[in-house]
Scaffold this active site. Sequence first.
Site, PDB file in Angstrom:
ATOM      1  N   TYR A 188      28.044  18.763  53.511  1.00  0.00           N
ATOM      2  CA  TYR A 188      27.169  17.834  54.685  1.00  0.00           C
ATOM      3  C   TYR A 188      26.475  16.863  54.131  1.00  0.00           C
ATOM      4  O   TYR A 188      25.773  17.072  53.244  1.00  0.00           O
ATOM      5  CB  TYR A 188      26.264  18.941  55.428  1.00  0.00           C
ATOM      6  CG  TYR A 188      25.568  17.966  56.430  1.00  0.00           C
ATOM      7  CD1 TYR A 188      26.274  17.677  57.842  1.00  0.00           C
ATOM      8  CD2 TYR A 188      24.484  17.590  56.276  1.00  0.00           C
ATOM      9  CE1 TYR A 188      25.627  16.939  58.750  1.00  0.00           C
ATOM     10  CE2 TYR A 188      23.610  16.738  57.319  1.00  0.00           C
ATOM     11  CZ  TYR A 188      24.335  16.501  58.421  1.00  0.00           C
ATOM     12  OH  TYR A 188      23.642  15.906  59.411  1.00  0.00           O
TER      13      TYR A 188
ATOM     14  N   LYS B   2      14.062  13.741  53.355  1.00  0.00           N
ATOM     15  CA  LYS B   2      13.285  14.942  53.892  1.00  0.00           C
ATOM     16  C   LYS B   2      12.044  15.251  53.188  1.00  0.00           C
ATOM     17  O   LYS B   2      10.793  14.512  53.816  1.00  0.00           O
ATOM     18  CB  LYS B   2      13.942  16.355  53.589  1.00  0.00           C
ATOM     19  CG  LYS B   2      15.420  16.269  54.448  1.00  0.00           C
ATOM     20  CD  LYS B   2      16.105  17.747  54.266  1.00  0.00           C
ATOM     21  CE  LYS B   2      17.338  17.780  55.317  1.00  0.00           C
ATOM     22  NZ  LYS B   2      17.314  18.098  56.602  1.00  0.00           N
TER      23      LYS B   2
ATOM     24  N   TYR C 138      22.104  17.144  68.799  1.00  0.00           N
ATOM     25  CA  TYR C 138      23.293  17.829  69.248  1.00  0.00           C
ATOM     26  C   TYR C 138      22.893  18.295  70.266  1.00  0.00           C
ATOM     27  O   TYR C 138      23.046  19.661  70.662  1.00  0.00           O
ATOM     28  CB  TYR C 138      23.872  18.911  68.209  1.00  0.00           C
ATOM     29  CG  TYR C 138      23.239  18.318  66.761  1.00  0.00           C
ATOM     30  CD1 TYR C 138      24.392  17.393  66.015  1.00  0.00           C
ATOM     31  CD2 TYR C 138      22.400  18.787  66.016  1.00  0.00           C
ATOM     32  CE1 TYR C 138      24.196  16.831  64.819  1.00  0.00           C
ATOM     33  CE2 TYR C 138      22.253  18.025  64.513  1.00  0.00           C
ATOM     34  CZ  TYR C 138      23.068  17.442  64.170  1.00  0.00           C
ATOM     35  OH  TYR C 138      22.939  16.701  62.782  1.00  0.00           O
TER      36      TYR C 138
ATOM     37  N   ASP D 262      23.669  14.253  46.329  1.00  0.00           N
ATOM     38  CA  ASP D 262      22.705  14.287  47.246  1.00  0.00           C
ATOM     39  C   ASP D 262      21.730  15.391  47.514  1.00  0.00           C
ATOM     40  O   ASP D 262      22.141  16.422  47.519  1.00  0.00           O
ATOM     41  CB  ASP D 262      23.700  14.403  48.684  1.00  0.00           C
ATOM     42  CG  ASP D 262      23.047  14.602  49.846  1.00  0.00           C
ATOM     43  OD1 ASP D 262      21.787  14.451  50.151  1.00  0.00           O
ATOM     44  OD2 ASP D 262      23.754  14.355  51.055  1.00  0.00           O
TER      45      ASP D 262
HETATM   46  N1  PMP Z   1      22.506  15.015  53.218  1.00  0.00           N
HETATM   47  C1  PMP Z   1      22.014  16.105  53.305  1.00  0.00           C
HETATM   48  C2  PMP Z   1      22.447  17.428  52.263  1.00  0.00           C
HETATM   49  C3  PMP Z   1      21.291  16.741  54.262  1.00  0.00           C
HETATM   50  O1  PMP Z   1      20.857  18.000  54.579  1.00  0.00           O
HETATM   51  C4  PMP Z   1      20.875  15.798  55.316  1.00  0.00           C
HETATM   52  C5  PMP Z   1      20.269  16.176  56.752  1.00  0.00           C
HETATM   53  N2  PMP Z   1      20.239  17.633  56.897  1.00  0.00           N
HETATM   54  C6  PMP Z   1      21.304  14.559  55.277  1.00  0.00           C
HETATM   55  C7  PMP Z   1      21.945  13.958  54.188  1.00  0.00           C
HETATM   56  C8  PMP Z   1      21.003  13.576  56.530  1.00  0.00           C
HETATM   57  O2  PMP Z   1      19.732  13.311  56.319  1.00  0.00           O
HETATM   58  P1  PMP Z   1      18.920  12.587  57.675  1.00  0.00           P
HETATM   59  O3  PMP Z   1      19.081  13.760  58.745  1.00  0.00           O
HETATM   60  O4  PMP Z   1      17.540  12.365  57.376  1.00  0.00           O
HETATM   61  O5  PMP Z   1      19.749  11.344  58.306  1.00  0.00           O
END
Ligand code: PMP
Length: 432
Positions: free
Chosen positions: A151, A280, A26, A251
């Site tokens: 998100y 993660k 970003y 997610d």
């Molecule tokens: N879903 C959630 C809930 C996240 O917090 C994130 C990353 N912050 C993602 C998807 C995307 O993961 P990545 O950055 O490994 O592509």
Amino acid sequence: MNIYKLILGYLLSWLDIDKKHVWHPYNSLPSKSSLLAVKSTNKTSIFLENGEELIDGMSSWWSAIHGYNHPRLNKALKSQVEIMPHIMFGGLAHEKAAVLSEKLAKLTGLNSVFLCDSGSVSVEVALKTAIQYQEAKGLKKYKFIALEHAYHGDTLAAMSVCDPDNSMHSIYGSYLPKHIFTKAPELGFETDCSESIKELEKTFEKYHKECAGFILEPIVQGAGGMRIYNPNFLKKARELCSKYDVLLIADEIATGFGHTGKMFACEWANIKPDIMTLGKGLTGGYMTMAAMITSKNVSDTISNSELGILMHGPTFMANPLACSVAIESLNLLEETSWKKNVLNIEKIFKEELLSAKELELVKDVRSIGAIGVIELTDASYAQQVQDYCVQKGVWIRPFGKLIYSIVAYTIKEEDLKIIVKTMIESIKAIKK
Ligand code: PMP
């Protein structure tokens, strides 16, 4: 030449190269904000090229759950690199992928594991899987229900299920598919969520015939606002998804592997999703790898359909290095007292963050598990807060109004207390 000049020359040269050629997240090129030059990491410390040490309050965007340079994780990676760093997964199989997938299936209570590159990609695969599942049943369901403040990642389909106002919809909106957004659950683990549930019921009644799935972040909406909510909302989501045969996609990329105090946040509501995405912490923050895991019903329905296959297959699928470090990370979770550590972290966040509530610029203070959050009244102080914390030897990277810390489960109590104290002091030091 004196040693300091030598060091300075080296520092200037590679940071100059960075400014010329390297995109940061970003950001502009060159970066609009200053960048800290990192030399190395160990446990929960970040060592800078200028000799300073920072206590890590971010665990590399929630991923380094055991801290950096863990001897067991290092060993797993080193031994795997000698055996097989990578092998294509099309038409070939390897033991590490099988062992990891079995572990993930057991842990989640689901069955069918798709190992891919990153969190965003696992969300893409989850959405594709849900569409294929519905098509296999002869249903034309191509939309998704998602939550305000959601998100789910930065790739295009993942972006399309992020909050439409508070996300990149403003830039890419004309390109993105349009989905159905429903009221986010009310803020607070114990807050009554009957209003958002009512809205959810109406959303399902109205749109279920066109929706393949309902995607949500269980218990904590992360990057969309660090919003902790009542498990009853999640229970209702499960109930409605089952009633209308809309797949529930949890997610757990941010919440998974213990961040909320349970292995997976879905456990707070005692529910199982149809599809779960993980990333993660999966590799203990070592390698980029994520997983999309489904129930047997979902994978059977797709596999027994006319098409009969799941249409995704990245080059680095099930990379053996990532698999072996992920297996060891899961072994560490099995063998260590991570739950006790997270409870202790939660206690410190709860007690020590409280005094921030009194401050003029603070709107709210909240925490769960290894996540501690201070919400400010204004989004314009993030850089000031970050600079103050770095000056005091703590790595915190606020976004917008949110100053938050998500720490490794191995963090020392005194270091965590320094993080919290510095977060609070940084607010007191804000110059309006
Ligand atoms: N879903 C959630 C809930 C996240 O917090 C994130 C990353 N912050 C993602 C998807 C995307 O993961 P990545 O950055 O490994 O592509």
